[in-house]
Design an enzyme around this catalytic site. Structure first.
Site, PDB file in Angstrom:
ATOM      1  N   ASP A  57      10.293  -7.698  -1.410  1.00 53.87           N
ATOM      2  CA  ASP A  57      11.448  -6.797  -1.445  1.00 53.87           C
ATOM      3  C   ASP A  57      11.795  -6.376  -0.016  1.00 53.87           C
ATOM      4  OD1 ASP A  57      13.529  -5.390  -2.551  1.00 53.87           O
ATOM      5  OD2 ASP A  57      12.325  -3.689  -3.204  1.00 53.87           O
ATOM      6  N   GLY A  79       0.817  -1.212   0.000  1.00 53.43           N
ATOM      7  CA  GLY A  79       0.000   0.000   0.000  1.00 53.43           C
ATOM      8  C   GLY A  79       0.848   1.259   0.000  1.00 53.43           C
TER       9      GLY A  79
HETATM   10  C1  LIG Z   1      -2.846  -0.316   2.610  1.00 51.36           C
HETATM   11  C2  LIG Z   1      -3.390  -1.432   3.422  1.00 51.36           C
HETATM   12  O1  LIG Z   1      -4.587  -1.631   3.484  1.00 51.36           O
HETATM   13  N1  LIG Z   1      -2.518  -2.173   4.046  1.00 51.36           N
HETATM   14  C3  LIG Z   1      -2.913  -3.231   4.947  1.00 51.36           C
HETATM   15  C4  LIG Z   1      -2.210  -4.517   4.612  1.00 51.36           C
HETATM   16  O2  LIG Z   1      -2.489  -5.478   5.620  1.00 51.36           O
HETATM   17  C5  LIG Z   1      -2.095  -5.108   6.917  1.00 51.36           C
HETATM   18  C6  LIG Z   1      -2.314  -6.265   7.824  1.00 51.36           C
HETATM   19  O3  LIG Z   1      -3.593  -6.809   7.652  1.00 51.36           O
HETATM   20  C7  LIG Z   1      -2.857  -3.887   7.353  1.00 51.36           C
HETATM   21  O4  LIG Z   1      -2.431  -3.478   8.635  1.00 51.36           O
HETATM   22  C8  LIG Z   1      -2.593  -2.782   6.349  1.00 51.36           C
HETATM   23  O5  LIG Z   1      -3.353  -1.659   6.671  1.00 51.36           O
END
Ligand SMILES: CC(=O)N[C@H]1CO[C@H](CO)[C@@H](O)[C@@H]1O
Ligand SMILES: *[C@@H]1O[C@H](CO)[C@@H](O)[C@H](O)[C@H]1NC(C)=O
Length: 508
Positions: A394, A370
């Site tokens: 990575d 994300g």
């Molecule tokens: C951007 C996003 O939604 N990231 C999520 C990926 O997963 C983790 C663990 O479940 C979340 O904490 C993040 O927010």
């Protein structure tokens, strides 16, 4: 009571299929040989039943995850060498720890090094595993043939060009690490056949000359840290490049007039094919028009679509199979779709050079934290080309699900700042790899793209295995494949991890 024949049956479970679906079915393995069995054959030919049965309670029995790009974890950095003994300890530490994230195979990745350090590191980074660890499949060299302007966290003084083409690569990585070895996964232990993947920028002097030869030797060439134009990127793929390294990062943004590396996801395999004429339109009453080919005449209208699809006629451009070929010939599963030879160059290449090279869109590695790519970008890429999608972490040496935020030592006197899943070089806004785990990536990916959990799993199992040409051994549940599994609940949380038929990690 029968004696222990080493047969295990997993029951009451969902099995991820190679098309991304989940199938409710039992799976049999031979625990002693550590491989998946064809249950029907075993039952009818060997007349044997499993000694042990595991009821998985409706959960998912997935092939173990494969990470093509891991820089280190649990405090160990594959790019830092102190002495042989501590390096070996580090490999073991990572290989045994990482199974808690569902990963059962990975490519240790070394970032750009001072030239003299490569032989030392690569000698140690041969394929490796312990009875309770993931398999290190060899190495991924990210650098030193990278574009300075897209170097990210790579050290500028160590970046090189390759004036002598393949020979330059041999000089840096060591010729013994770049020898052709078709059977590497079977015969790998203890041998110098570590090279699996090289990330380089094809526009760097001499690199393009080496792509074809390295690919022929079974190395996956990956385009990355590059500003390649659309033409250059396409040419690299025609020469054999099979992968894009961390899509969207360290490359030009998508520009509609020259979409560069990212644009490869939209490339049509038909672009350089000659236009083939459509079959003539039949008259509405079914009275054949003069000159209509027999195959069309004889066909009711409902069959016409098929004819135009090329399934019935041979005159039309045949369906094109992306990745119908594989780097390792012994693991090629012949594709039923015909592959087409590229027939005409629209590129600025020497005439005749590409006559025999089919165009296949490359796979692409993508970091799904994300941060490195916005969720919308991830979805855009996946929509464009789902079959090519490979989730990578990575991740850096500080990957450790239990580590606190703050400033951490890295290498060469540099330090990172970790804030949640964000990781920067201290004093900059340069992203320095990630601290995401692959199991978290799978769950996030499914949310970002709206794909099913089975489809997300495919991007961490079958797709990377296929990219490496090892899909008959890893990343699938085919009979004969290694019994490397991750058991996931229906939300994708890791419950247990298995390697070669043995449980090596269980969630507490
Ligand atoms: C951007 C996003 O939604 N990231 C999520 C990926 O997963 C983790 C663990 O479940 C979340 O904490 C993040 O927010
Ligand atoms: C590296 O990228 C820059 C643009 O950022 C470009 O001007 C340069 O030509 C590239 N290097 C090579 C060797 O192509």
């Amino acid at each position: 009571m029968t004696s222990n024949n080493g047969l295990i049956c997993f029951t009451n479970c969902l099995l991820p299929q190679e098309d991304g679906s989940l199938l409710a079915k039992d799976l049999w393995i031979d625990e002693q040989r550590g491989i998946i069995l064809d249950a029907q054959r075993t039952f009818y030919l060997r007349k044997e039943r499993p000694t042990r049965t595991f009821d998985l309670d409706g959960n998912i029995l997935s092939p173990g995850f494969i990470d093509l790009q891991l820089n280190g974890a649990y405090g160990f950095d594959f790019s830092v060498y102190e002495d042989d003994e501590s390096y070996r300890q580090g490999m073991k530490l990572v290989a045994e720890g990482i199974v808690e994230t569902g990963v059962t195979s990975l490519l240790p990745t070394i970032i750009t090094q001072e030239k003299s350090l490569y032989p030392t590191l690569l000698r140690l980074l041969r394929p490796f595993s312990t009875p309770k660890s993931a398999t290190l499949l060899g190495w991924h060299a990210e650098g030193p043939y990278l574009n300075h302007s897209k170097r990210g966290a790579h050290a500028p003084p160590f970046l090189l060009s390759a004036p002598d083409g393949t020979k330059s690569f041999e000089d840096v990585y060591g010729i013994e690490h770049l020898l052709d070895n078709e059977d590497w996964l079977v015969s790998c232990e203890g041998q110098n056949v570590g090279v699996r993947l090289i990330t380089a920028a094809p526009e760097i002097d001499g690199v393009m000359d080496a792509v074809g030869e390295l690919s022929k030797r079974g190395v996956v060439f990956s385009i990355g840290h590059s500003v390649a134009t659309s033409d250059t990127a396409t040419a690299a793929v025609r020469y054999g490049a099979r992968l894009i390294t961390h899509l969207f990062n360290a490359m030009p943004q998508l520009h509609h007039r020259d979409p560069s590396i990212i644009g490869l996801l939209g490339a049509s395999p038909h672009l350089s094919a000659p236009m083939s004429p459509l079959p003539p339109y039949p008259s509405r009453k079914g009275i054949p028009l003069p000159g209509t080919p027999d195959s069309i005449k004889a066909m009711p209208l409902s069959g016409l679509a098929e004819a135009i699809d090329g399934t019935e006629t041979s005159t039309h451009t045949p369906a094109f199979a992306d990745h119908g070929s594989s780097v390792s010939s012994d693991s090629v599963i012949p594709s039923s779709a015909p592959t087409r030879k590229g027939s005409r160059s629209e590129l600025h290449l020497e005439k005749g050079q590409i006559a025999d090279m089919a165009f296949e869109r490359p796979f692409y590695g993508i970091i799904v934290d994300g941060i490195h790519s916005h969720p919308n970008s991830v979805r855009l890429a996946y929509s464009a080309y789902p079959e090519g999608c490979i989730l990578i972490t990575d991740a850096m040496k500080i990957l450790d699900p239990n580590l606190r935020d703050g400033v951490h030592e890295w290498r060469d006197g540099q330090r990172f700042v970790k804030e949640g899943y964000r990781l920067y070089l201290e004093g900059t806004d340069t992203l320095a790899g990630s601290v995401i785990t692959l199991d978290t990536s799978v769950r996030n990916f499914s949310r970002f793209t709206g794909c099913s959990l089975g489809e997300a799993i495919k991007c961490a199992t079958y797709n990377p295995a296929k990219c490496l040409g090892i899909e008959s051994r890893k990343g699938t549940l085919r009979p004969g494949a290694d019994a490397d599994f991750v058991v996931l609940d229906r939300k994708g949380v890791v419950l247990s991890t298995w390697v070669r038929g043995k449980e090596v990690w269980v969630k507490k």
